[in-house]
Enzyme design. Structure first.
Site, short mmCIF file in Angstrom:
data_model
loop_
_atom_site.label_atom_id
_atom_site.label_comp_id
_atom_site.label_asym_id
_atom_site.label_seq_id
_atom_site.Cartn_x
_atom_site.Cartn_y
_atom_site.Cartn_z
N CYS A 8 -2.71 -6.39 1.86
CA CYS A 8 -1.46 -5.72 2.22
C CYS A 8 -1.53 -5.17 3.64
O CYS A 8 -0.57 -5.30 4.41
CB CYS A 8 -1.16 -4.60 1.23
SG CYS A 8 -0.78 -5.16 -0.44
N SER A 60 2.92 5.32 -1.25
CA SER A 60 3.87 4.57 -0.42
C SER A 60 3.52 4.90 1.03
O SER A 60 2.71 5.78 1.30
CB SER A 60 5.32 4.96 -0.75
OG SER A 60 5.49 6.37 -0.71
N GLY A 85 5.31 12.78 -8.44
CA GLY A 85 6.15 13.97 -8.36
C GLY A 85 6.27 14.66 -7.03
O GLY A 85 6.98 15.66 -6.93
#
Length: 430
Positions: free
Chosen positions: A408, A179, A224
């Protein structure tokens, strides 16, 4: 505290594109049927596409003038190796055909994200308005099997996130954070990507007031890293994902860090979460939910929140009209990268949050940070091409993935897309 942004600067130097080792006739037709085979000939539509698209590309200086030597045009340009195939694919499948033509090696660019940024910046003027209104007549509808029902969501997540942990490790930083990062300057000369990812995660945890003793729910585990940093603050973390590969690696990383007593990784749909939490964090998860299920998503967020709790979201957004135009059509991204997904608008987020009894109390954007993140990911991906090949990903896949990352990046660099960090609390807008 607003996300820090740097003054606008020219786009940084880009990594060299993956050389076109692909030809349409060498693509695996079983795996890539719409790349290996051209659409049926449609002379009239192809002629119209050649006229409209070719004229637009020339107007934007994205094609060398006829007869000019290569390199005569400053800036990004497209090199058409097979113009007839290029215009035929666009005539039949629009932007999806444009991407498939790149996957087939029918065109290249000296600066792929630069060329795509120019196109994204002019997305609303490339096709005359009367023809844009005819989009529903030729744009493919989204397949029904891509709906994010509880079973469909598992299939869709598996198709992307379970490709291979090693594939993602080939282009992500060591934190395995998939992200947008948060930088202090551009290009990223003063931060490592890992430092910028930790800055992003810490800002989200601060927004949600995660501290010693906080009961935290994370929707969308990734690999995680956020759970690890929250547990290191003394929080007790429940984190849910539908990706079996992500869950396995996240559990291993959590055990290795000695934090297994503080973090529970559940292979569970967000709709199945029970319990109340002091804080909820969800990073770039809403884009995978699908607009049909946004009410369920925000209801799940609200249901999980203990009185006085806080929700921190990170979400990619696009303009509301662009979202509406995209919602019902099968795009390149929904076909090849994120089946079932849709990027929301800020308006859609606010309206669905409000309907669920949640109020937006902070909303900060930093599109340029995502553009830089994607540039670095693509740089790592192209640098590690041999490792990607060794994992069994063929040249068509590599061209697809390179196009996806550049596509993107262009969206954020042109501000067609944004990325927001939002704080939601109990209550609705007054």
């Amino acid at each position: 505290m607003a996300a820090r942004t740097a003054p606008a600067q020219p786009a940084p130097a880009q990594p060299a594109p993956i050389a076109s080792a692909v030809r349409r006739d060498t693509a695996d037709a079983a795996r890539w049927p719409d790349v290996a085979r051209l659409p049926a000939a449609q002379p009239v539509r192809t002629a119209i596409a050649r006229h409209l698209v070719g004229r637009a590309l020339h107007r934007l200086s994205l094609l060398e003038p006829d007869g000019a030597p290569a390199g005569a045009t400053a800036g990004p340009v497209l090199t058409l190796h097979d113009p007839q195939a290029f215009y035929l694919r666009i005539a039949r499948h629009g932007l999806t055909g444009f991407g498939e033509s790149y996957m087939a090696g029918e065109w290249d660019s000296n600066d792929l994200p630069g060329a795509l940024t120019v196109l994204a910046a002019h997305a609303d003027t490339l096709v005359p308005a009367p023809l844009r209104r005819l989009r529903p007549l030729w744009a493919a509808a989204r397949p029904g099997q891509d709906r994010n029902t509880p079973q469909g969501a598992r299939r869709n997540i598996h198709r992307h996130y379970d490709l291979s942990n090693d594939l993602f490790a080939a282009f992500l930083d060591p934190t395995l954070t998939y992200s947008s990062a948060l930088f202090t300057a551009f290009p990223a000369r003063f931060d490592s990507l890992a430092q910028a990812q930790h800055r992003k995660i810490d800002r989200l945890l601060d927004l949600a007031r995660v501290e010693e003793g906080t009961r935290l729910l994370e929707i969308g585990t990734g690999w995680g890293e956020l759970a690890l940093r929250a547990a290191a603050r003394g929080a007790t973390v429940t984190t849910v994902t539908l990706s079996a590969e992500q869950a396995d690696l996240a559990r291993n990383r959590i055990r290795a860090a000695g934090l297994a007593d503080r973090v529970e990784v559940q292979l569970r749909d967000y709709r199945e979460v029970r319990g109340r939490y002091d804080a909820v964090v969800s990073v770039e998860m809403i884009e995978a939910v699908g607009c049909e299920y946004w009410p369920d998503y925000f209801t799940a967020l609200r249901r999980a929140l203990a009185p006085g709790g806080r929700i921190a979201l990170q979400a990619i957004t696009m303009g509301h009209q662009q979202m509406l135009n995209t919602a019902s059509t099968h795009t390149f991204i929904s076909k090849y990268i994120f089946p079932g997904g849709l990027i929301p608008s800020r308006r859609a987020i606010t309206e669905h949050a409000d309907a669920a009894g949640l109020r937006t109390t902070a909303d900060d954007g930093y599109a340029e940070h995502y553009a830089e993140t994607l540039r670095l990911w693509r740089q790592r991906f192209t640098t590690n091409k041999d490792a990607v090949t060794a994992l069994g990903f063929d040249p068509v896949f590599q061209r697809m993935w390179e196009f996806y990352l550049a596509y993107c990046e262009a969206g954020f660099r042109s501000r067609y897309l944004d990325v927001r960090q939002l704080l939601l609390t109990e209550g609705t807008r007054r």
